[in-house]
Design an enzyme around this catalytic site. Structure first.
Site, PDB file in Angstrom:
ATOM      1  N   SER A   1       0.832  -1.203   0.000  1.00 51.23           N
ATOM      2  CA  SER A   1       0.000   0.000   0.000  1.00 51.23           C
ATOM      3  C   SER A   1       0.867   1.254   0.000  1.00 51.23           C
ATOM      4  CB  SER A   1      -0.891   0.026   1.242  1.00 51.23           C
ATOM      5  OG  SER A   1      -1.667  -1.143   1.317  1.00 51.23           O
TER       6      SER A   1
HETATM    7  N1  SAH Z   1      -0.367  -4.225   3.903  1.00 50.17           N
HETATM    8  C1  SAH Z   1       0.215  -4.960   2.831  1.00 50.17           C
HETATM    9  C2  SAH Z   1      -0.699  -4.902   1.633  1.00 50.17           C
HETATM   10  C3  SAH Z   1      -0.951  -6.210   1.080  1.00 50.17           C
HETATM   11  S1  SAH Z   1      -2.008  -6.281  -0.318  1.00 50.17           S
HETATM   12  C4  SAH Z   1       1.563  -4.388   2.504  1.00 50.17           C
HETATM   13  O1  SAH Z   1       1.880  -3.331   3.041  1.00 50.17           O
HETATM   14  O2  SAH Z   1       2.319  -5.000   1.751  1.00 50.17           O
HETATM   15  C5  SAH Z   1      -3.261  -7.315   0.313  1.00 50.17           C
HETATM   16  C6  SAH Z   1      -2.888  -8.723   0.601  1.00 50.17           C
HETATM   17  O3  SAH Z   1      -4.075  -9.387   1.033  1.00 50.17           O
HETATM   18  C7  SAH Z   1      -2.379  -9.531  -0.590  1.00 50.17           C
HETATM   19  O4  SAH Z   1      -1.116 -10.029  -0.291  1.00 50.17           O
HETATM   20  C8  SAH Z   1      -3.405 -10.641  -0.748  1.00 50.17           C
HETATM   21  O5  SAH Z   1      -2.843 -11.873  -1.153  1.00 50.17           O
HETATM   22  C9  SAH Z   1      -3.989 -10.737   0.640  1.00 50.17           C
HETATM   23  N2  SAH Z   1      -5.317 -11.335   0.755  1.00 50.17           N
HETATM   24  C10 SAH Z   1      -6.379 -11.220  -0.082  1.00 50.17           C
HETATM   25  N3  SAH Z   1      -7.430 -11.922   0.388  1.00 50.17           N
HETATM   26  C11 SAH Z   1      -7.013 -12.515   1.544  1.00 50.17           C
HETATM   27  C12 SAH Z   1      -7.639 -13.367   2.487  1.00 50.17           C
HETATM   28  N4  SAH Z   1      -8.902 -13.772   2.358  1.00 50.17           N
HETATM   29  N5  SAH Z   1      -6.908 -13.781   3.547  1.00 50.17           N
HETATM   30  C13 SAH Z   1      -5.623 -13.389   3.714  1.00 50.17           C
HETATM   31  N6  SAH Z   1      -4.986 -12.573   2.865  1.00 50.17           N
HETATM   32  C14 SAH Z   1      -5.669 -12.140   1.787  1.00 50.17           C
END
Ligand code: SAH
Length: 218
Positions: A64
């Site tokens: 993000s």
């Molecule tokens: N805060 C993180 C952003 C990650 S993007 C950062 O700073 O890097 C969102 C993430 O949520 C992705 O890696 C995706 O694979 C995960 N995601 C999506 N659906 C999910 C679920 N049901 N359970 C766990 N993770 C999930």
């Protein structure tokens, strides 16, 4: 402006993208000052690590943008010792910021190689006090519930009412995006008994939350 030009890229990010846009909480700014964001992005994009944008972390996912991480962290009302469920570990940048605030982080990710990479990355950075779980975070982590805080870093079509009422303590706070895939809203949600009081924090665009009660993986 010698002083300004000698600022590190990270200090500049804090000043230009966070403080200038209204992030006030000193502990949040300090936590973000302590985490080397360049270690959480792909090698080839390290030079852009402190620009205020989301970036690819592979597997179709993104880290993000710094302002959104700061906003979500501030609105989560962090405090040392609080237990926080984070759904969507991704690169682990948000995880590291929460850990730097002294919170006990329980983080869940559904893409196994991402979780493995992040586990190693945070270990190398000496970040402790984090529990990792591979799986669908929409079901939460019942063994450790209830949590003082819940942060979801991927967008669901609707507010996950059941999860919040079952796994957030009464009086607890959650921050999460919800809404149509191309028009999500970031919400702060406060649980009061069986009620969920929501505050609209503005429009956002997150990758989709994939799982039960969220979007299909396609
Ligand atoms: N805060 C993180 C952003 C990650 S993007 C950062 O700073 O890097 C969102 C993430 O949520 C992705 O890696 C995706 O694979 C995960 N995601 C999506 N659906 C999910 C679920 N049901 N359970 C766990 N993770 C999930």
């Amino acid at each position: 402006m010698k002083l300004f030009s000698s600022m590190s890229a990270r200090d500049r990010m804090i000043q230009q993208h966070l403080i200038a846009r209204g992030i006030m909480e000193p502990r949040v700014l300090e936590a973000m000052r302590s985490v080397p964001r360049e270690r959480f992005v792909l090698e080839e994009s390290r030079t852009q690590a402190y620009e205020d944008c989301a970036m690819s972390i592979g597997f179709g996912q993104t880290i993000s943008q710094p302002y959104i991480v700061a906003l979500m962290t501030e609105k989560l009302e962090p405090a040392p010792g609080l237990r926080v469920l984070e759904i969507g570990t991704g690169s682990g940048y948000q995880t590291a910021v929460l850990a730097a605030l002294g919170m006990q982080v329980y983080t869940m990710e559904r893409v196994k190689p991402l979780l493995d990479e992040t586990f190693e990355r945070l270990a190398l950075l000496g970040i402790r006090g984090v529990k990792y779980r591979f799986g669908d975070g929409t079901r939460g982590w019942p063994e450790y519930a209830p949590f003082d805080r819940i942060l979801i870093a991927a967008g669901a079509p609707e507010l996950p009412r059941e999860l919040l009422l079952q796994q957030l303590v009464d009086g607890g706070v959650a921050v999460l995006p919800a809404g149509a895939m191309d028009a999500q809203t970031l919400f702060q949600v406060r649980r009061q008994g069986q009620e969920l009081l929501t505050t609209n924090l503005g429009g956002v665009r997150f990758v989709k939350l994939v799982g039960e009660g969220a979007w299909d993986d396609e």
